[in-house]
Design a protein around this motif. Structure first.
Motif, PDB file in Angstrom:
ATOM      1  N   THR A 144     -47.120  18.980 -33.217  1.00 16.84           N
ATOM      2  CA  THR A 144     -48.039  17.886 -33.557  1.00 16.84           C
ATOM      3  C   THR A 144     -47.417  16.525 -33.257  1.00 16.84           C
ATOM      4  OG1 THR A 144     -49.010  19.229 -35.324  1.00 16.84           O
ATOM      5  CG2 THR A 144     -49.395  16.861 -35.419  1.00 16.84           C
ATOM      6  N   VAL A 145     -46.151  16.352 -33.617  1.00 21.21           N
ATOM      7  CA  VAL A 145     -45.474  15.071 -33.388  1.00 21.21           C
ATOM      8  C   VAL A 145     -45.332  14.794 -31.898  1.00 21.21           C
ATOM      9  CG1 VAL A 145     -43.306  13.818 -33.680  1.00 21.21           C
ATOM     10  CG2 VAL A 145     -44.258  15.119 -35.598  1.00 21.21           C
ATOM     11  N   VAL A 146     -44.892  15.793 -31.135  1.00 16.94           N
ATOM     12  CA  VAL A 146     -44.692  15.612 -29.692  1.00 16.94           C
ATOM     13  C   VAL A 146     -46.021  15.329 -28.996  1.00 16.94           C
ATOM     14  CG1 VAL A 146     -44.035  16.808 -27.568  1.00 16.94           C
ATOM     15  CG2 VAL A 146     -42.578  16.956 -29.587  1.00 16.94           C
ATOM     16  N   ALA A 147     -47.085  16.037 -29.386  1.00 18.10           N
ATOM     17  CA  ALA A 147     -48.397  15.788 -28.794  1.00 18.10           C
ATOM     18  C   ALA A 147     -48.871  14.371 -29.090  1.00 18.10           C
ATOM     19  CB  ALA A 147     -49.406  16.812 -29.313  1.00 18.10           C
ATOM     20  N   ALA A 148     -48.613  13.892 -30.324  1.00 16.38           N
ATOM     21  CA  ALA A 148     -48.991  12.524 -30.678  1.00 16.38           C
ATOM     22  C   ALA A 148     -48.211  11.507 -29.853  1.00 16.38           C
ATOM     23  CB  ALA A 148     -48.771  12.289 -32.166  1.00 16.38           C
TER      24      ALA A 148
END
Length: 440
Positions: A31-35
């Protein structure tokens, strides 16, 4: 010698499974990397459009086109997710985005020096990104049990909200080092990392299934056994939703809530700038309080469990409405403004995650892609209409009046959801399609 009886052993809470900890760790990182990737390519495309045209309105055109293709993706690609492996679709979406970013970032100046190519590329990325998000939405209920699904969605909400604080800063630094189209290379790198983390998610789920961690067969994730060729069409699914009184009520109540929440979400900055006479920097800093509320909201969802989702949908709009009214009427006090923003962020996050979980937990799993795509398209059109109308209303009657009306509207929404009783909740799975298709 008298032997005293040993004290009875107290029942211990079930241990946190290792596989669940690993799954949540992989998913949080994903989730963090996609954001981060989304933050980089949003800024990169906006800067390219501004540099090529010299007009701020061009950025609006890029975002407007992107919003339109997301509605098209919701309608067109939902049935595909029911007839194909959603995991494979998600992988393809990663690969397509990586290809577009690398193509523009490393290509000749032709692709990065024409406005029409930037608009088309941004629209293509938005289309593929939305399809990937839909694929993940459909995939999760098929590979994890309902309790794990709620935990994942809550943790994802917290991670996503926390990333919204860090993402713009990181994206700005990356664009400063890699200006222009070259910033898309960094976005491609984040997508590659996200692809690797998604592989970690699948590997963890498969290992958990191999070790039989699901002892309760009622909560074990169900495998899809329906022949894809025999699945109902998009029209049949739409007809089922429309003919179901309870799903009609869900759509109407949800539309009313989204109409207010989506409008408010994008209107805080003009309210603080114009009605509360704040500087741009100070108003932007205060928006972080809404993010703090969103982080807390994700943790609330984690603790709620699948049986309390509808209860959350009753109080969450009331929280968001109360926060809106506090900020709009008492926002001259910075402490009360911060309180209002935190309360709004908490209520908004809990509501949107809970509304999505209702669909994931109650729609027929075999047509979840089509079902969610139809609902998502309606919600996006309603949200866009509310955002457009709010701009005109701000100019006509002022921000205070708009916020008070929307805050009261959220209180009405909470009252409507409170009428969605236990029997109604159970009967969401009583449509004709539920009788012949598996559910989550």
């Amino acid at each position: 010698m008298t032997r005293t009886a040993s004290p009875a052993k107290q029942p211990q809470a079930p241990a946190w499974p290792r596989w669940l900890g690993a799954l949540l760790a992989f998913y949080v990182a994903l989730t963090v990397v996609a954001a981060m990737s989304e933050g980089v390519y949003d800024i990169a495309f906006a800067n390219l459009a501004l540099d090529l045209s010299g007009l701020v309105s061009t950025i609006g055109i890029v975002y407007c086109v992107g919003y339109g293709v997301e509605v098209v993706a919701s309608l067109a690609m939902g049935p595909l997710l029911d007839r194909r492996d959603a995991g494979q679709v998600l992988v393809v979406s990663y690969l397509v985005k990586i290809g577009i970013f690398v193509l523009i970032g490393l290509s000749s100046s032709f692709l990065s020096s024409h406005l029409w190519t930037i608009v088309i590329a941004a629209a293509a990325v938005d289309f593929v990104h939305h399809v990937g998000g839909m694929a993940l939405f459909v995939l999760l209920p098929r590979i994890v049990d309902r309790h794990t699904l709620v935990k994942i969605q809550g943790i994802a909400a917290t991670a996503r909200s926390a990333s919204e604080i860090l993402s713009p800063v990181a994206a700005g630094l990356i664009i400063a080092v890699l200006p222009g189209a070259r910033g898309l290379i960094a976005a491609a790198g984040f997508q590659i990392l996200a692809l690797a983390l998604f592989a970690g998610v699948l590997m963890t789920v498969r290992r958990a299934a191999a070790s039989k961690p699901f002892e309760d067969t009622e909560t074990e994730p169900k495998e899809e056994t329906t022949d894809p060729q025999s699945l109902p069409s998009r029209r049949e699914v739409a007809s089922t939703i429309v003919s179901s009184r309870l799903w009609r009520r869900y759509v109407i109540f949800h539309c009313l809530s989204v109409l207010a929440l989506s409008t408010l979400f994008l209107s805080w900055l003009p309210l603080m700038r114009e009605a509360l006479d704040m500087s741009a920097a100070r108003a932007g800093a205060f928006l972080a309080f809404s993010t703090i509320g969103a982080v807390l909201g994700g943790l609330v969802v984690v603790k709620s469990g699948p049986d309390r989702i509808f209860a959350s949908m009753c109080w969450a709009p009331a929280f968001a409405g109360a926060g809106t009214l506090i900020a709009a009427t008492l926002g001259s006090s910075l402490w009360l403004l911060a309180l209002g923003l935190i309360t709004f962020g908490l209520g908004t996050t809990v509501y949107f995650r809970s509304a999505g979980l209702v669909v994931q937990l109650h729609a027929p799993i075999a047509v979840l892609g089509t079902w969610n795509g139809l609902l998502d398209a309606v919600i996006r059109v309603v949200g866009a209409a509310g955002i457009l109308a709010a701009g005109f209303l701000f100019d006509l009657v002022g921000g205070h009046a708009v916020f008070v009306c929307l805050g009261l509207g959220l209180l009405v929404s909470a009252a409507l959801w409170s009428r969605f009783g236990q029997t109604d909740q159970k009967n969401l799975t009583a449509t004709p399609l539920h009788e012949g298709l598996p559910t989550t």
